[in-house]
Design a protein around this motif. Structure first.
Motif, PDB file in Angstrom:
ATOM      1  N   CYS A  38       0.862  -1.192   0.000  1.00 42.15           N
ATOM      2  CA  CYS A  38       0.000   0.000   0.000  1.00 42.15           C
ATOM      3  C   CYS A  38       0.893   1.234   0.000  1.00 42.15           C
ATOM      4  O   CYS A  38       1.990   1.209   0.562  1.00 42.15           O
ATOM      5  CB  CYS A  38      -0.887   0.020   1.240  1.00 42.15           C
ATOM      6  SG  CYS A  38      -2.034  -1.367   1.303  1.00 42.15           S
ATOM      7  N   ASP A  39       0.429   2.302  -0.616  1.00 44.20           N
ATOM      8  CA  ASP A  39       1.242   3.527  -0.640  1.00 44.20           C
ATOM      9  C   ASP A  39       1.081   4.281   0.677  1.00 44.20           C
ATOM     10  O   ASP A  39       0.415   3.798   1.606  1.00 44.20           O
ATOM     11  CB  ASP A  39       0.894   4.386  -1.863  1.00 44.20           C
ATOM     12  CG  ASP A  39      -0.565   4.831  -1.857  1.00 44.20           C
ATOM     13  OD1 ASP A  39      -1.198   4.790  -0.780  1.00 44.20           O
ATOM     14  OD2 ASP A  39      -1.068   5.212  -2.932  1.00 44.20           O
ATOM     15  N   GLY A  42      -2.178   4.561   2.284  1.00 43.23           N
ATOM     16  CA  GLY A  42      -2.839   3.323   2.721  1.00 43.23           C
ATOM     17  C   GLY A  42      -3.590   2.605   1.613  1.00 43.23           C
ATOM     18  O   GLY A  42      -4.318   1.646   1.867  1.00 43.23           O
ATOM     19  N   LYS A  43      -3.418   3.081   0.382  1.00 41.50           N
ATOM     20  CA  LYS A  43      -4.156   2.459  -0.740  1.00 41.50           C
ATOM     21  C   LYS A  43      -3.244   1.571  -1.581  1.00 41.50           C
ATOM     22  O   LYS A  43      -2.037   1.846  -1.708  1.00 41.50           O
ATOM     23  CB  LYS A  43      -4.728   3.544  -1.648  1.00 41.50           C
ATOM     24  CG  LYS A  43      -5.780   4.399  -0.985  1.00 41.50           C
ATOM     25  CD  LYS A  43      -6.812   4.865  -2.030  1.00 41.50           C
ATOM     26  CE  LYS A  43      -7.933   5.646  -1.386  1.00 41.50           C
ATOM     27  NZ  LYS A  43      -7.475   6.941  -0.823  1.00 41.50           N
ATOM     28  N   VAL A  44      -3.827   0.550  -2.196  1.00 36.75           N
ATOM     29  CA  VAL A  44      -3.084  -0.244  -3.174  1.00 36.75           C
ATOM     30  C   VAL A  44      -2.952   0.621  -4.422  1.00 36.75           C
ATOM     31  O   VAL A  44      -3.965   1.025  -4.999  1.00 36.75           O
ATOM     32  CB  VAL A  44      -3.843  -1.545  -3.514  1.00 36.75           C
ATOM     33  CG1 VAL A  44      -3.095  -2.339  -4.572  1.00 36.75           C
ATOM     34  CG2 VAL A  44      -4.029  -2.372  -2.245  1.00 36.75           C
ATOM     35  N   SER A 250       1.590  -4.227  -9.142  1.00 40.39           N
ATOM     36  CA  SER A 250       0.406  -3.916  -8.338  1.00 40.39           C
ATOM     37  C   SER A 250      -0.877  -4.304  -9.085  1.00 40.39           C
ATOM     38  O   SER A 250      -1.824  -3.533  -9.197  1.00 40.39           O
ATOM     39  CB  SER A 250       0.378  -2.413  -7.985  1.00 40.39           C
ATOM     40  OG  SER A 250      -0.540  -2.175  -6.945  1.00 40.39           O
ATOM     41  N   ALA A 380       2.560  -2.485   4.387  1.00 43.75           N
ATOM     42  CA  ALA A 380       1.253  -1.890   4.712  1.00 43.75           C
ATOM     43  C   ALA A 380       1.396  -0.769   5.730  1.00 43.75           C
ATOM     44  O   ALA A 380       0.411  -0.134   6.114  1.00 43.75           O
ATOM     45  CB  ALA A 380       0.307  -2.965   5.239  1.00 43.75           C
ATOM     46  N   ASN A 382       2.498   2.993   7.005  1.00 42.81           N
ATOM     47  CA  ASN A 382       2.588   4.307   6.360  1.00 42.81           C
ATOM     48  C   ASN A 382       2.743   5.374   7.445  1.00 42.81           C
ATOM     49  O   ASN A 382       2.703   5.066   8.647  1.00 42.81           O
ATOM     50  CB  ASN A 382       1.364   4.564   5.469  1.00 42.81           C
ATOM     51  CG  ASN A 382       0.059   4.490   6.233  1.00 42.81           C
ATOM     52  OD1 ASN A 382      -0.096   5.127   7.272  1.00 42.81           O
ATOM     53  ND2 ASN A 382      -0.881   3.685   5.745  1.00 42.81           N
TER      54      ASN A 382
END
Ligand code: LMR
Length: 399
Positions: A38-39, A42-44, A250, A380, A382
């Protein structure tokens, strides 16, 4: 009822953790269970190279007829070159066959079914520990699955001597599953010298190496992370490789992966491919075109390829930064714990050393989800959740 005696199947140790995470209503929850990048928000991520590849794919407007059983030819060539290099002797000799599969898991399954056709009497050996699904997958293909010593929890190192002794004692033809880079779950890869010793034993004992490479690009770079693939192909007459683009592009839900088989001659390769196609046809007929098409666009367009390498480097660097920050933040709270080994581990995971009970406390008290084995997906973390996670881990660590 014919189902009266049917017992519920055991839950999957990785997917079930994500299911529990999704069901949790705590707004602070964190999923460190499954291996997904995840970036920092917090998103894929949808990579920019993939966005461009999608536009290209749609613009091409190709009809959606069935793909061949072994998938897109252009994808297979590009995926093969990414693993071995276009100039590898086995590639030049046309001794390698590559088939597009449903993710790396699909590559493992088709490869396992192929090996079962080749020799149903042999057994499979995986590392102790290994990816949780290896056992189910190879048992599902009909093999007996055993494990060779790998991780020494007391020294956080590879039990190389015990591993080599075990491998030396195996009958010729035995299948040995090896993680080509970013060992899952430990994050501990053999050194180049150790790899050489492993290769020597595999070759001498006439074992069949089955290389699983799902995290290419997450240790050093695309080229270096695949080095062992080419080296095993240099010395072993039969090498099987399952590779994945789920993490590196991804593209998790698109199921893009490949099975490659290194054989002794172009003729053997053609015969091997005929069996791979038969396995695919009997299971799911052929792969879908979308994900494979996107990967092909990225791999074969020089500009997109360059863009991808940059984006991959960013993901890799962010994970490394999260490792360092996690260790520092825990040290700041618990100076009595030295978690420096987390920084050295490679790939998305840290084999944290957290016990099952501590993982249970993280889940029950903080809604932080990890695997019972103590495996934590560092990818995961961040900037928003890392303090919360570091504090929670510091709280559950017991001297
Ligand atoms: C993992 O180990 O978490 C990943 O490889 C995802 C999976 O399918 O288990």
């Amino acid at each position: 009822s014919p189902l009266a005696a049917l017992e519920t199947a055991p839950i999957d140790p990785i997917i079930s953790v994500s299911e529990a995470f999704f069901a949790d209503t705590n707004p602070n929850k964190v999923n460190l269970g499954i291996g997904i990048y995840c970036d920092d928000s917090g998103k894929v991520p949808v990579l920019d190279c993939i966005k461009a590849a999608e536009q290209k794919f749609v613009a091409a407007g190709k009809p959606k007829y069935y793909l061949p059983m072994d998938g897109l030819g252009a994808f297979n060539r590009a995926a093969q070159h990414l693993l071995f290099g276009a100039e590898h002797q086995a590639v030049r000799d046309k001794r390698v066959v590559t088939a597009q599969t449903l993710g790396g898991s699909g590559g493992l399954k088709v490869g396992a079914d192929f090996l079962r056709v080749l020799n149903p009497r042999v057994e499979v050996w995986i590392s102790d520990p290994s990816w949780e699904n290896h056992t189910a997958l190879f048992e599902g293909a009909g093999f007996k699955v055993n494990s060779y010593p790998y991780y020494d929890a007391s020294t956080r190192s590879i039990k190389l001597d015990a591993m080599l002794t075990t491998l030396r004692g195996l009958p010729p033809g035995t299948i040995v599953v090896l993680h080509a880079c970013c060992h899952n779950p430990t994050g501990l890869d053999p050194t180049p010298r150790q790899w050489q010793q492993i290769r020597d034993v595999v070759k001498k004992a006439e074992l069949v190496p089955f290389l699983d490479i799902a995290y290419q690009g997450f240790a050093e770079n695309l080229h270096a992370d695949a080095a062992e693939v080419g080296r095993f192909a240099d010395v072993c007459p039969l090498v099987v490789v399952a590779s994945s683009f789920s993490k590196s592009l991804s593209l998790y839900s698109e199921r893009v992966g490949a099975l490659s088989i290194v054989t002794g001659s172009a003729d053997e390769a053609a015969r091997a491919l005929s069996h791979v196609k038969r396995v695919v046809r009997a299971n799911y007929s052929g792969p879908p075109s979308y994900g494979g098409g996107l990967a092909t666009n990225v791999l074969t367009d020089p500009a997109l390829r360059q863009q991808w390498e940059g984006e991959l480097a960013q993901m890799r660097d962010r994970v490394k930064s999260m490792r360092r920050q996690l260790v520092e933040k825990i040290r700041a709270r618990r100076a009595d714990f030295d978690l420096n080994y987390v920084i050295e581990q490679r790939g998305m995971f840290s084999y944290s050393g957290l016990t099952k009970a501590q993982v249970g406390r993280l889940r029950d008290e903080y809604s932080i989800y990890a695997l019972d084995s103590g495996r934590v997906c560092v990818a995961a973390l961040n900037s928003r959740n890392i303090d919360y996670v570091a504090q929670a881990i510091a709280n559950v660590l017991v001297t």
